[in-house]
Write an enzyme that holds these catalytic residues in place. Structure first.
Site, PDB file in Angstrom:
ATOM      1  N   LYS A  98       1.013   3.931  -2.986  1.00  0.00           N
ATOM      2  CA  LYS A  98       0.619   5.333  -2.768  1.00  0.00           C
ATOM      3  C   LYS A  98       1.778   6.276  -3.097  1.00  0.00           C
ATOM      4  O   LYS A  98       1.562   7.385  -3.594  1.00  0.00           O
ATOM      5  CB  LYS A  98       0.151   5.530  -1.321  1.00  0.00           C
ATOM      6  CG  LYS A  98      -1.198   4.876  -1.008  1.00  0.00           C
ATOM      7  CD  LYS A  98      -2.326   5.457  -1.830  1.00  0.00           C
ATOM      8  CE  LYS A  98      -3.693   5.083  -1.280  1.00  0.00           C
ATOM      9  NZ  LYS A  98      -4.789   5.593  -2.118  1.00  0.00           N
TER      10      LYS A  98
ATOM     11  N   TYR B 114       0.838  -1.208   0.000  1.00  0.00           N
ATOM     12  CA  TYR B 114       0.000   0.000   0.000  1.00  0.00           C
ATOM     13  C   TYR B 114       0.868   1.252   0.000  1.00  0.00           C
ATOM     14  O   TYR B 114       0.672   2.173  -0.815  1.00  0.00           O
ATOM     15  CB  TYR B 114      -0.896  -0.049   1.242  1.00  0.00           C
ATOM     16  CG  TYR B 114      -1.777   1.152   1.472  1.00  0.00           C
ATOM     17  CD1 TYR B 114      -2.885   1.386   0.667  1.00  0.00           C
ATOM     18  CD2 TYR B 114      -1.526   2.028   2.532  1.00  0.00           C
ATOM     19  CE1 TYR B 114      -3.718   2.479   0.904  1.00  0.00           C
ATOM     20  CE2 TYR B 114      -2.351   3.115   2.773  1.00  0.00           C
ATOM     21  CZ  TYR B 114      -3.439   3.334   1.957  1.00  0.00           C
ATOM     22  OH  TYR B 114      -4.256   4.412   2.203  1.00  0.00           O
TER      23      TYR B 114
END
Ligand SMILES: NC(=O)c1ccc[n+]([C@@H]2O[C@H](COP(=O)([O-])OP(=O)(O)OC[C@H]3O[C@@H](n4cnc5c(N)ncnc54)[C@H](O)[C@@H]3O)[C@@H](O)[C@H]2O)c1
Length: 254
Positions: free
Chosen positions: A164, A160
Site C-alpha cells: 500500500k 500489505y
C-alpha cells in the site's frame, strides 16, 4: 449529498466492486450517471452489483477479471471498450491480505500474493487503461491505499503495508507523468471500515475499541470512501493531483 452532473455518461472502471468499499463506490458512481465497469474476480457478486445498479435505472456491466493476471486485465479492458466505448475514470479498489505475520514468519508465497494483489494489479490496470484515459476529456485515476501504507499503527501485514505504501508512490508517479495529458492521479487511504466482511470478523468490543481511538469516535463506512472518490473524480477536484487523502476520521494525521 453532493451532486456532480459532469460525471453523467463518464465510464468508470472499478476493481474490487463485487463487495465492500468497491461495491458502494460502484453504486454511488452509477447514481451520478456513470457507466460502471464492475471488475472483480468474483463473477457471482460482481454480476449482482451490476444487476442491482441496472434495476435502479443505472448503467453497469460486470467483467470477471483476475487483476493480477496480464491476459485477464487485457481481456477486461477490451470488453469495457466494446461495451462502453472508452474509459474516463479508473478506481483501483481491490486489495487486502490473508495472513497477519511478522516479516520473519511470513511465507514467501503470502508476500508475493499480497504484493501482486495490492500493487502489481494497480500497475497493470493503469498501464493498460492509460491509452484510453488519454482520449478522455478529464481522465482520473483513484487508487485505494490504506492507513497501513501510511504508518505502522496496529497489527497488519508487512506485505500489505509495504504494497500500500508502494501504491501511494506509484500514484505520485502517475500524477507526475500523466498531468500533461490532463489526467489526475490521487489516492485515498482508508482506516478500518465497517464493510460486511469486516463486521463479520470483528466483535462489538473490537469495534468499540477501534472507534475509541478515532477522534470522530466511529469506524468508517464504505460511503465515506465512495464520497471522497466521487469528489476526486469530479470537476471540483480538477487541480488536485498526486494527493493521498487520508479518510480516517483523524486517527492518523500527517
Ligand atoms: N475494509 C477496510 O477496513 C479497509 C481499510 C483500509 C483499506 N482498505 C482497502 O480498501 C479496498 C477495499 O477493501 P474492502 O474491505 O472493501 O475489500 P473486500 O475484501 O470486501 O473486497 C475486495 C474485493 O476484491 C476482489 N478481489 C480479490 N482478489 C482479486 C483479484 N485477484 N482480481 C480481481 N478482484 C479481486 C474480491 O473478490 C472482492 O470483491 C482494499 O484495497 C483494501 O485494502 C480496506
Amino acid at each position: 449529498m453532493a451532486n456532480y452532473p459532469e460525471l453523467n455518461g463518464r465510464v468508470a472502471l472499478i476493481t474490487g466492486a463485487a463487495q465492500g468499499i468497491g461495491a458502494e463506490t460502484a453504486r454511488l458512481f452509477a447514481a451520478q450517471g456513470c457507466k460502471v465497469a464492475v471488475v472483480d474476480i468474483d463473477a457471482d457478486n460482481g454480476g449482482k452489483v451490476a444487476a442491482a445498479i441496472i434495476r435502479n435505472g443505472g448503467k453497469a456491466q460486470a467483467f470477471k477479471t483476475d487483476i493480477t493476471d496480464v491476459a485477464s486485465v487485457e481481456q477486461a479492458i477490451a470488453g469495457i471498450v466494446q461495451a462502453f466505448g472508452g474509459i474516463d475514470i479508473v478506481i483501483n479498489c481491490a486489495g487486502g491480505y490473508k495472513q497477519l505475520a511478522t516479516v520473519e514468519d511470513m511465507s514467501i508465497e503470502e508476500w508475493d500474493r499480497t504484493v501482486a494483489l495490492n500493487l502489481r494489479s494497480v500497475f497493470l490496470i493503469c498501464k493498460m487503461a492509460i491509452p484510453l484515459l488519454k482520449k478522455s476529456r478529464a481522465g482520473r485515476i483513484i487508487n485505494v491505499s490504506s492507513i497501513s501504507g501510511r504508518t505502522v499503527h496496529a497489527a497488519s501485514s508487512p506485505a500489505y503495508g509495504a504494497a500500500k505504501a508502494g501504491v501511494t508512490q506509484l500514484t505520485r508517479f502517475l500524477a507526475y507523468q500523466l498531468g500533461p495529458d490532463n489526467i489526475t492521479a490521487n489516492a485515498i487511504a482508508p482506516i478500518t471500515t465497517l464493510t460486511p466482511r469486516v463486521a463479520a470478523l470483528r466483535t462489538e468490543a473490537d469495534i468499540e475499541r477501534i472507534a475509541s481511538q478515532v477522534p470522530l469516535r466511529r469506524l468508517a463506512v464504505p460511503e465515506d470512501h465512495a464520497q471522497a472518490m466521487l469528489f476526486l473524480a469530479s470537476d471540483a477536484a480538477a487541480y488536485i493531483n498526486g494527493v493521498i487523502l487520508d479518510v480516517n476520521g483523524g486517527r492518523v494525521m500527517m
